[in-house]
Design a protein around this motif. Structure first.
Motif, mmCIF file in Angstrom:
data_model
loop_
_atom_site.group_PDB
_atom_site.id
_atom_site.type_symbol
_atom_site.label_atom_id
_atom_site.label_comp_id
_atom_site.label_asym_id
_atom_site.label_seq_id
_atom_site.Cartn_x
_atom_site.Cartn_y
_atom_site.Cartn_z
ATOM 1 N N ASP A 148 0.820 -1.211 0.000
ATOM 2 C CA ASP A 148 0.000 0.000 0.000
ATOM 3 C C ASP A 148 0.852 1.258 0.000
ATOM 4 O OD1 ASP A 148 -2.365 -1.345 -0.132
ATOM 5 O OD2 ASP A 148 -2.964 -0.998 1.939
ATOM 6 N N LEU A 149 0.324 2.302 -0.661
ATOM 7 C CA LEU A 149 1.029 3.568 -0.807
ATOM 8 C C LEU A 149 0.023 4.719 -0.758
ATOM 9 C CD1 LEU A 149 3.584 5.272 -1.707
ATOM 10 C CD2 LEU A 149 2.803 4.866 -4.049
ATOM 11 N N SER A 150 0.279 5.671 0.125
ATOM 12 C CA SER A 150 -0.340 7.000 0.074
ATOM 13 C C SER A 150 -1.800 7.107 0.485
ATOM 14 C CB SER A 150 -0.193 7.616 -1.333
ATOM 15 O OG SER A 150 1.161 7.791 -1.626
ATOM 16 N N GLY A 151 -2.462 6.056 0.871
ATOM 17 C CA GLY A 151 -3.819 6.221 1.371
ATOM 18 C C GLY A 151 -3.820 6.903 2.724
ATOM 19 N N GLY A 152 -4.999 7.229 3.210
ATOM 20 C CA GLY A 152 -5.068 7.831 4.530
ATOM 21 C C GLY A 152 -6.366 8.577 4.765
ATOM 22 N N ARG A 153 -6.321 9.494 5.715
ATOM 23 C CA ARG A 153 -7.495 10.297 6.070
ATOM 24 C C ARG A 153 -7.094 11.756 6.233
ATOM 25 N NH1 ARG A 153 -11.764 6.866 7.679
ATOM 26 N NH2 ARG A 153 -12.902 8.731 8.381
ATOM 27 N N GLY A 154 -8.063 12.647 6.017
ATOM 28 C CA GLY A 154 -7.765 14.059 6.115
ATOM 29 C C GLY A 154 -8.975 14.879 6.494
ATOM 30 N N VAL A 155 -8.771 16.190 6.470
ATOM 31 C CA VAL A 155 -9.828 17.118 6.850
ATOM 32 C C VAL A 155 -9.650 18.408 6.060
ATOM 33 C CG1 VAL A 155 -8.485 18.032 8.794
ATOM 34 C CG2 VAL A 155 -10.975 18.250 8.808
ATOM 35 N N HIS A 156 -10.767 19.008 5.662
ATOM 36 C CA HIS A 156 -10.699 20.302 4.991
ATOM 37 C C HIS A 156 -10.291 21.355 6.019
ATOM 38 C CE1 HIS A 156 -11.989 23.945 2.854
ATOM 39 N NE2 HIS A 156 -11.810 23.230 1.751
ATOM 40 N N PRO A 157 -9.476 22.333 5.614
ATOM 41 C CA PRO A 157 -9.013 23.342 6.590
ATOM 42 C C PRO A 157 -10.150 24.044 7.326
ATOM 43 C CG PRO A 157 -7.812 23.540 4.526
ATOM 44 C CD PRO A 157 -8.872 22.526 4.287
ATOM 45 N N SER A 158 -11.271 24.239 6.650
ATOM 46 C CA SER A 158 -12.384 24.952 7.285
ATOM 47 C C SER A 158 -13.011 24.168 8.428
ATOM 48 C CB SER A 158 -13.468 25.279 6.251
ATOM 49 O OG SER A 158 -14.040 24.074 5.729
ATOM 50 N N LEU A 159 -12.723 22.862 8.494
ATOM 51 C CA LEU A 159 -13.305 22.010 9.530
ATOM 52 C C LEU A 159 -12.368 21.809 10.720
ATOM 53 C CD1 LEU A 159 -15.007 19.275 7.307
ATOM 54 C CD2 LEU A 159 -16.038 21.326 8.316
ATOM 55 N N VAL A 160 -11.195 22.424 10.685
ATOM 56 C CA VAL A 160 -10.281 22.331 11.824
ATOM 57 C C VAL A 160 -10.896 23.090 12.999
ATOM 58 C CG1 VAL A 160 -8.004 22.956 12.711
ATOM 59 C CG2 VAL A 160 -8.238 22.064 10.372
ATOM 60 N N THR A 161 -11.028 22.403 14.126
ATOM 61 C CA THR A 161 -11.708 22.971 15.286
ATOM 62 C C THR A 161 -10.870 24.070 15.921
ATOM 63 O OG1 THR A 161 -12.696 20.810 15.714
ATOM 64 C CG2 THR A 161 -12.796 22.429 17.495
ATOM 65 N N PRO A 162 -11.405 25.293 16.018
ATOM 66 C CA PRO A 162 -10.643 26.374 16.661
ATOM 67 C C PRO A 162 -10.688 26.239 18.181
ATOM 68 C CG PRO A 162 -12.794 27.181 15.990
ATOM 69 C CD PRO A 162 -12.711 25.749 15.507
ATOM 70 N N LEU A 163 -9.761 26.916 18.846
ATOM 71 C CA LEU A 163 -9.802 26.984 20.302
ATOM 72 C C LEU A 163 -11.019 27.797 20.749
ATOM 73 C CD1 LEU A 163 -6.131 27.704 21.445
ATOM 74 C CD2 LEU A 163 -7.478 25.669 21.975
ATOM 75 N N LYS A 164 -11.628 27.384 21.821
ATOM 76 C CA LYS A 164 -12.709 28.172 22.396
ATOM 77 C C LYS A 164 -12.135 29.403 23.097
ATOM 78 C CE LYS A 164 -15.682 24.147 23.112
ATOM 79 N NZ LYS A 164 -16.391 23.297 24.102
ATOM 80 N N GLU A 165 -12.948 30.413 23.213
ATOM 81 C CA GLU A 165 -12.506 31.646 23.848
ATOM 82 C C GLU A 165 -12.015 31.369 25.266
ATOM 83 O OE1 GLU A 165 -14.159 36.151 24.834
ATOM 84 O OE2 GLU A 165 -15.415 34.711 23.758
ATOM 85 N N GLY A 166 -10.844 31.855 25.566
ATOM 86 C CA GLY A 166 -10.271 31.666 26.892
ATOM 87 C C GLY A 166 -9.447 30.407 27.043
ATOM 88 N N GLU A 167 -9.520 29.494 26.067
ATOM 89 C CA GLU A 167 -8.727 28.260 26.144
ATOM 90 C C GLU A 167 -7.270 28.539 25.791
ATOM 91 O OE1 GLU A 167 -11.383 24.285 25.341
ATOM 92 O OE2 GLU A 167 -10.616 25.358 23.596
ATOM 93 N N VAL A 168 -6.386 27.752 26.363
ATOM 94 C CA VAL A 168 -4.958 27.828 26.062
ATOM 95 C C VAL A 168 -4.576 26.572 25.280
ATOM 96 C CG1 VAL A 168 -2.630 27.926 27.040
ATOM 97 C CG2 VAL A 168 -4.502 29.192 28.121
ATOM 98 N N GLU A 169 -3.781 26.757 24.242
ATOM 99 C CA GLU A 169 -3.374 25.609 23.419
ATOM 100 C C GLU A 169 -2.597 24.615 24.276
ATOM 101 O OE1 GLU A 169 -4.212 23.712 20.859
ATOM 102 O OE2 GLU A 169 -3.852 25.349 19.424
ATOM 103 N N PRO A 170 -3.066 23.341 24.356
ATOM 104 C CA PRO A 170 -2.388 22.382 25.234
ATOM 105 C C PRO A 170 -1.073 21.847 24.674
ATOM 106 C CG PRO A 170 -4.243 21.338 24.136
ATOM 107 C CD PRO A 170 -4.287 22.791 23.757
#
Length: 442
Positions: free
Chosen positions: A156-178
């Motif tokens: 196998d070569l190059s298969g996998g999974r991904g996500v569109h950039p617009s679906l990347v979950t943003p941090l909630k207000e006040g959250e700190v990047e862990p």
């Protein structure tokens, strides 16, 4: 046919104008320009391929260099009209090492195609590989084409999974990047290398990396165009390293591709993934702008199976099936004897432990025997006749050997795959389906 095949002064007159020869250091820039032009999309020059050519054809490359690059030259014009390389490297089969040749950068000027120039170069590299003790050659490339040179899709070569950039979950207000990302340096290699080795252990086929190869990948200060970026993943509050991620700098099909993502034992991949996506998104967007592409996704190119996909399929909703490596095994008995310890271990853990007997396997154009003596296994060449116990169309046995397809799957797809009932359990035990994620030396 090739009495001086290891001699880089070897030359073959193909016709009154064309000469096949090995490259020299004088060919480095003309070859880079040729490959950048031939391998560009839609007539566009490909600077990544040009820079890659300068690297693999350089005498400083750890395994390739000009002596593993062939050129077909038109002597009337002095122009390069066809070329390819073969990058020697060591891979492993469930931990057992074997030598591999990796043909790459295969291309011919359109005005010189359909003259057998690629076939002539493959013949040179196959003979050179045999002399060097290579048990297999592997190549990525266009559909069907390399089958005509004895290759078969097998890993196998190059298969996998991904996500569109617009679906990347943003941090909630006040959250700190862990978790945070920082660019890896050679000082991080004692941390990174064991994580990569653990990844290799999960994969049936793998390509180990020496310290020198790791340094070549990480220390890119003098490289005008990087191919890979590696980042250390750290906890946000204590800057404690918990993993690393490696990305390909060149987008493919609009996808920003992640080729490695490994974390320490006991660390949740699902917990880390959202922060990694947030940190990689601006990197991917900048790369897309620089390369003039629309960013269509962040793609984790790990094959169809990976612990990350089990842990977070909802965070990576876009699934893409794998393509495959072409694999050529010129001498199946020699390869089987090399990996016999793996096969014997599989047998010993099964209901066939201690098995004694003989099995004849036909590939129609060639064949081999598997000989069992109290659980020990050896193989030898055999000329097919009507006494075979199992049969596979030419080279499709590679799919079973390298774990890409099971015996039952091959029998379903190919009417001319056959196996006598009493021998089917033997093949199923020796060659179970098992995924591979190979990151080759390039």
């Amino acid at each position: 046919m090739f009495p001086h095949i290891i001699d880089t002064a070897y030359r073959q007159q193909l016709d009154e104008r064309l000469i096949l020869r090995f490259a020299t250091t004088n060919d480095l820039e003309p070859l880079a320009q040729f490959n950048g032009r031939i391998h560009g999309d839609h007539g566009q020059f490909n600077p990544f391929v040009a820079q890659w050519t300068r690297e693999f054809a350089s005498p400083d490359h750890p395994s390739c260099g000009p002596g593993n690059v062939t050129i077909v030259e038109d002597t009337r014009t002095g122009q390069i009209v066809s070329s390819m390389c073969s990058i020697p490297q060591t891979w492993t089969y469930d931990g057992v090492s074997f030598l591999v040749g990796r043909p790459e950068a295969v291309g011919t000027d359109p005005a010189y195609r359909r003259r057998g120039l690629i076939r002539a170069q493959f013949e040179v590299f196959h003979a050179k590989g045999e002399a060097a003790g290579q048990l297999a050659q592997v190549i990525t490339g266009i559909a069907w084409y390399y089958r005509q040179f004895g290759y078969e899709y097998a890993i196998d070569l190059s298969g996998g999974r991904g996500v569109h950039p617009s679906l990347v979950t943003p941090l909630k207000e006040g959250e700190v990047e862990p978790y945070q990302l920082r660019r890896a340096t050679v000082d991080d290699l004692p941390f990174i290398a064991p994580l990569y080795d653990r990844q290799c252990a999960r994969s049936l086929i793998a390509c180990p990396r020496s310290t020198a190869e790791w340094r070549r990948l990480i220390d890119t200060a003098d490289n005008p165009m990087q191919f890979l970026d590696t980042y250390i993943v750290e906890t946000g509050n204590t800057a404690q390293p918990i993993g690393y991620v490696t990305c390909q700098c060149e987008l493919g099909w609009g996808q920003f591709r992640v080729s490695e993502f490994n974390v320490i034992e006991g660390q949740s991949l699902r917990a880390v993934l959202p922060a990694v996506l947030r940190r990689l998104r601006p990197v991917a967007e900048a790369a897309a702008r620089a390369q003039g592409h629309e960013l269509r996704g962040l793609f984790f190119q790990f094959g169809e199976q990976h612990p990350l996909f089990d842990a977070a399929p909802d965070l990576l909703p876009q699934a893409r099936p794998a393509y495959a490596w072409y694999v050529r095994v010129p001498d199946p008995p020699k390869f089987l004897n090399r990996v016999a310890p793996v096969l014997e271990a599989r047998l010993s853990r099964s209901g066939l432990a201690g098995h004694t007997g003989e099995m004849k396997v036909s590939e129609y154009v060639r064949g081999f025997k598997l000989i069992f003596e109290g659980g020990r296994i050896r193989s030898e060449a055999w000329t097919p006749d009507d006494t075979d116990n199992a049969a596979f169309p030419p080279f499709t046995f590679n799919q079973l050997l390298f774990g890409r397809r099971s015996l039952s799957e091959l029998r379903y797809v190919y009417p001319d795959v056959g196996c006598e009932p009493e021998f089917a359990p033997v093949l199923e035990t020796l060659f179970p389906r098992r995924p591979s994620h190979v990151l080759p030396m390039a």
